[in-house]
Each structure stands twice: as C-alpha cells, then as structure tokens.
Design a protein around this motif. Structure first.
Motif, PDB file in Angstrom:
ATOM      1  N   ASN A 123       0.742  -1.182   0.119  1.00  0.00           N
ATOM      2  CA  ASN A 123       0.394  -0.224  -0.146  1.00  0.00           C
ATOM      3  C   ASN A 123       0.733   0.856  -0.049  1.00  0.00           C
ATOM      4  O   ASN A 123       0.750   1.569  -0.417  1.00  0.00           O
ATOM      5  N   LYS A 168      -3.972   8.451  -0.595  1.00  0.00           N
ATOM      6  CA  LYS A 168      -5.210   9.133  -1.106  1.00  0.00           C
ATOM      7  C   LYS A 168      -5.599  10.760  -0.079  1.00  0.00           C
ATOM      8  O   LYS A 168      -4.668  11.291   0.655  1.00  0.00           O
ATOM      9  N   SER A 169      -6.498  10.854  -0.585  1.00  0.00           N
ATOM     10  CA  SER A 169      -6.841  12.279  -0.580  1.00  0.00           C
ATOM     11  C   SER A 169      -7.199  12.591   0.635  1.00  0.00           C
ATOM     12  O   SER A 169      -7.991  11.961   1.084  1.00  0.00           O
ATOM     13  N   GLN A 228     -10.967  11.340  -0.038  1.00  0.00           N
ATOM     14  CA  GLN A 228     -11.009   9.681   0.531  1.00  0.00           C
ATOM     15  C   GLN A 228     -10.883   9.060   1.632  1.00  0.00           C
ATOM     16  O   GLN A 228     -11.867   8.314   2.277  1.00  0.00           O
ATOM     17  N   VAL A 229      -9.727   9.998   2.675  1.00  0.00           N
ATOM     18  CA  VAL A 229      -9.513   9.589   3.642  1.00  0.00           C
ATOM     19  C   VAL A 229     -10.490   9.522   5.074  1.00  0.00           C
ATOM     20  O   VAL A 229     -11.292   8.349   5.525  1.00  0.00           O
ATOM     21  N   LEU A 286     -13.326   6.907   4.127  1.00  0.00           N
ATOM     22  CA  LEU A 286     -13.186   5.710   4.471  1.00  0.00           C
ATOM     23  C   LEU A 286     -12.966   5.630   5.474  1.00  0.00           C
ATOM     24  O   LEU A 286     -14.011   4.811   6.774  1.00  0.00           O
ATOM     25  N   GLU A 296     -12.441  -4.198   0.432  1.00  0.00           N
ATOM     26  CA  GLU A 296     -13.358  -3.231   0.236  1.00  0.00           C
ATOM     27  C   GLU A 296     -14.751  -4.385  -0.745  1.00  0.00           C
ATOM     28  O   GLU A 296     -15.436  -4.103   0.106  1.00  0.00           O
ATOM     29  N   ASP A 325      -4.545   0.643   6.505  1.00  0.00           N
ATOM     30  CA  ASP A 325      -4.681   2.548   6.866  1.00  0.00           C
ATOM     31  C   ASP A 325      -4.638   3.292   7.549  1.00  0.00           C
ATOM     32  O   ASP A 325      -4.835   4.323   7.010  1.00  0.00           O
ATOM     33  N   GLN A 356     -16.296   3.102  -1.605  1.00  0.00           N
ATOM     34  CA  GLN A 356     -14.252   2.207  -1.882  1.00  0.00           C
ATOM     35  C   GLN A 356     -14.111   1.291  -2.596  1.00  0.00           C
ATOM     36  O   GLN A 356     -13.750   0.841  -2.790  1.00  0.00           O
ATOM     37  N   SER A 368     -11.326   1.438  -5.022  1.00  0.00           N
ATOM     38  CA  SER A 368     -10.096   1.641  -5.570  1.00  0.00           C
ATOM     39  C   SER A 368     -10.138  -0.594  -5.390  1.00  0.00           C
ATOM     40  O   SER A 368      -9.850  -0.905  -5.638  1.00  0.00           O
ATOM     41  N   GLU A 380      -6.802  -2.758  -5.288  1.00  0.00           N
ATOM     42  CA  GLU A 380      -6.251  -3.437  -4.125  1.00  0.00           C
ATOM     43  C   GLU A 380      -6.510  -4.952  -4.258  1.00  0.00           C
ATOM     44  O   GLU A 380      -5.655  -5.241  -2.776  1.00  0.00           O
TER      45      GLU A 380
END
Length: 414
Positions: free
Chosen positions: A11, A17-18, A21-22, A25, A89, A139, A198, A201, A205
């Motif tokens: 990872n 991640k932007s 995105q965080v 999540l 995810e 993450d 999610q 991705s 991933e």
C-alpha cells in the motif's frame, strides 16, 4: 523467515489517499461498525415477547443469539480468503448487504424466516468482524489505537441503543417485535450506501489482499491464548445480552426497565472501548488491563448473584465496563500480536472462528442450565468460571510477544 506479502508494504508504494478519500473511509468504517451488534443486542429485551408469540422454549429462543455466533465461527477463517479474491472493500460491501437482507428476512411472518434471516445477518457481520481491524492496520498504521477505539465505541453505542429502545419500539409499533427488529435494517442500508465510494479502488487493491503461504497462527500457543480470550469475553457478553432482561423480569422488574438495565450496561462499556485500545497500544504489555477486566466481571456477576433488584445497577455497570474493556483489548491483540496485515487477518479469522464457536455455546448453555435447574444461580456461576479462565488465558495473550516469535527474547510492541 515468513514468506508473506505485507499489504501495508504494498500500500505504501501507491499514491496516498486524498483528504476526502480518508474522510469517506473513516465514515464508512464507523457506519459499518454501527451495524455489527445492534441486530443481535436488539433481541435480548424481546425474548419474552417472542416466546409468548411463537411458543418457543427458553433453549430454542436462545438460538436467536447463538446462530449469529455460529455464523461468525463458520465464516471467520475463510473471510481473509474471500478478501483475497474480491478485495477487502468489496467483501465488506457484501457483508453489509447480507446484514441488511437478513434483517429484512427476519420481518417475514415465519419462524423459519426468523432463523434464516438471523443466520444470514450473522454471516454478513462475520466478514466485517474479521476484516475491519486489518483494514484499520493497513490504512491507519499510525493511528491504530485511536481508530480501533473509535470502531469499538461506534459498535457499542448502537448495541446499547438497540437494547434500550427495542422493547418500546415493539410495544408501541403496530408491527410488534418484528417491526422493532427490522428497524435496524435502515442503519445497515445507510452504511451500505456510504461504503459505495470504496468500491472504486477494488481493481488496484484486491491483488494485495494475500494470505501467508505458510501460516503459523494455528500452531502458535499465543494465538490460541488470544482465541480463548476472544471466545470467553464473547461467551460472557452474549450470555448476558441474551438473558439479563429475562433474569430481571423474573425477579419482578418490568420488561421496559430490564431492557434499559441492559442498555445501561452497554452504555458504560462505551468510554472504555475507546480508552482501552489507546492504553493497550502504549503499554509494553496488557496484563494489567486483563486483570482489571477480570475484576469487573467478578464484581458485577457477584452482585448479580445476590438477587437484589436494588443492586442491579451495581451489577450491570462493572459488567458493562468489563465487557467493553475486554472487547477493545482482544481486538487490539489482533494488531499488537501480529507483525503484518496478513498475519493480523489470519489471527483475527482464527480467533473469531474458534472464539465465536465457544461463545455460541453461551446463550444456549445459559438457557439450558436455567431450564435444567429452574434457577439462574447456576447459570451465573458458569459465567464466573468463564471469567477465571479468561483471566488465565489473558495473562498469556497480554504478554509482549508476536505470533510465531514467542520464543524470541527480543520482541517489542510498536
């Protein structure tokens, strides 16, 4: 040397991640956590109504709590393998979908659909139970304690709410107890929608969700100690959740008040489920936390044995603190006792498989002992014995070691 591909290492090679995105999540994790106990804890306060409406025995109605735990035990060891093929995810999305479908199925006017829906939602919860801690380790590697605490708090707040409002919902709703149970499908549906971003991705991933080629968790004494801790804290929690309202109503307390006593127990678990993971991450070992949770179990169950209605709050509060702390602690063991994300998923799968199989015996055995002796005393003593074994296994699980490295002299928890 372990031949594994660490998800966290892979990872790190990808762009970060932007902020958006965080945030998405984080919200998604919290929303899924909210769905992991409420569909189960909402059943306990309704047991008397369900028994009267369906004619089921104490033992049979206890299966409404036991079946989800059996589902946990069945699916937990293969959850990492499913994630290997589908991606974490997507697997979590399928899990929340199964929870929603199971809740809706329980609403149908049939005992068969009631149990089928209960099993289905249990399978869905099992996927999230196993994979969320590993996702957090992957993450949020620098905020594991805070994230695990937040995850546990979210789960327990809604578990407490479900216990407290399920009986009033059943009493004042035109759809009765079935309508009370189906209300939690709204929460899981919202979680499902929030998790949708999610899935974007998945393509990148999914290949990284790999299982160790030569897993050693099943041969590890430390892993078995973590598993026993997982099983016995769940054994105690689910037995109390399933039968505390019934115990209290038979002692003369109203069903509504009994439901709120169960809710009070779980509300007191909330702050410790946040604090304990943070403390566990900072301490060199967690044996002191194990002893503290054991003391809470013994105090609460001992007071419950007295049979005094006036002392019920003094019983449920330490039990709530103990169950909350024990859950937050054992989920941290999945992270603290493992070196990699892969190994964490394996340990989580093993502990939840065997652990929930042990826990599944709790509500059923508790109801059986009551039916056999026509008394709650022996059943409560059973939980005290479980608490002692929990403490003995916990002293080993709380030591400063890693899975597969128990004999190494130099190991540390970072």
């Amino acid at each position: 040397m372990r031949q594994t591909t660490d998800i966290s290492e892979n990872n790190q090679q990808k762009p970060g991640k932007s902020r958006l995105q965080v945030v998405l999540l984080f919200i998604g994790i919290i929303m899924i956590a909210m769905t992991l106990r409420a569909p189960i804890t909402s059943v306990g306060p309704l047991i008397e109504i369900i028994r009267n409406d369906t004619g089921m025995s104490h033992t049979l109605v206890g299966l409404l709590t036991t079946f989800p735990l059996l589902a946990f035990a069945l699916l937990s060891p293969v959850a990492p393998k499913i994630a290997r093929k589908w991606g974490i995810e997507r697997t979590l999305f399928v899990g929340v979908f199964a929870v929603t479908a199971g809740i809706v199925l329980r609403y149908l006017p049939s005992i068969t659909s009631l149990f089928a829906g209960t099993i289905l939602l249990g399978l869905g919860i099992a996927l999230s139970n196993v994979l969320l801690p590993s996702l957090i380790k992957r993450d949020f590697p620098n905020k594991v304690g805070v994230m695990m605490g937040t995850y546990s708090v979210s789960m327990n707040i809604f578990a407490a709410l479900a216990s407290g409002i399920s009986f009033p919902l059943a009493q004042y709703s035109s759809t009765g107890w079935r309508g009370s149970l189906v209300m939690w499908g709204i929460l899981s549906f919202v979680a499902l929608m929030i998790w949708l971003p999610q899935l974007r991705s998945i393509q990148h991933e999914a290949p990284n969700v790999q299982i160790s080629a030569k897993s050693n968790v099943w041969r590890s004494k430390l892993a078995w100690q973590v598993t026993i801790v997982m099983g016995l804290q769940s054994f105690i929690f689910y037995s109390v959740v399933a039968w505390l309202p019934e115990i209290l109503t038979q002692r003369g307390m109203s069903s509504s008040t009994a439901g709120w006593m169960l809710s009070l127990m779980q509300f007191f678990s909330v702050p410790v489920t946040f604090v304990v993971p943070i403390l566990a991450a900072r301490f060199k070992n967690q044996r002191g936390l194990i002893l503290a949770t054991f003391a809470c179990f013994i105090l609460g169950l001992g007071v419950l044995l007295t049979g005094s209605r006036s002392l019920v709050p003094l019983a449920v509060i330490p039990i709530g603190i103990g169950t909350g702390a024990a859950f937050g602690l054992v989920t941290m063991f999945f992270v603290l006792r493992s070196r990699s994300v892969n190994q964490s998923a394996e340990l989580s799968g093993m502990a939840q498989s065997i652990g929930y199989l042990l826990a599944a015996a709790g509500p059923l055995l508790f109801g059986f002992v009551h039916d056999l002796t026509n008394s709650w005393t022996s059943a409560i003593v059973l939980l005290i014995v479980a608490s002692v074994i929990y403490m003995l296994a916990g002293l080993g699980a709380g030591s400063n070691r890693f899975i597969g490295e128990e004999n190494n002299k130099k190991t540390s928890v970072s």
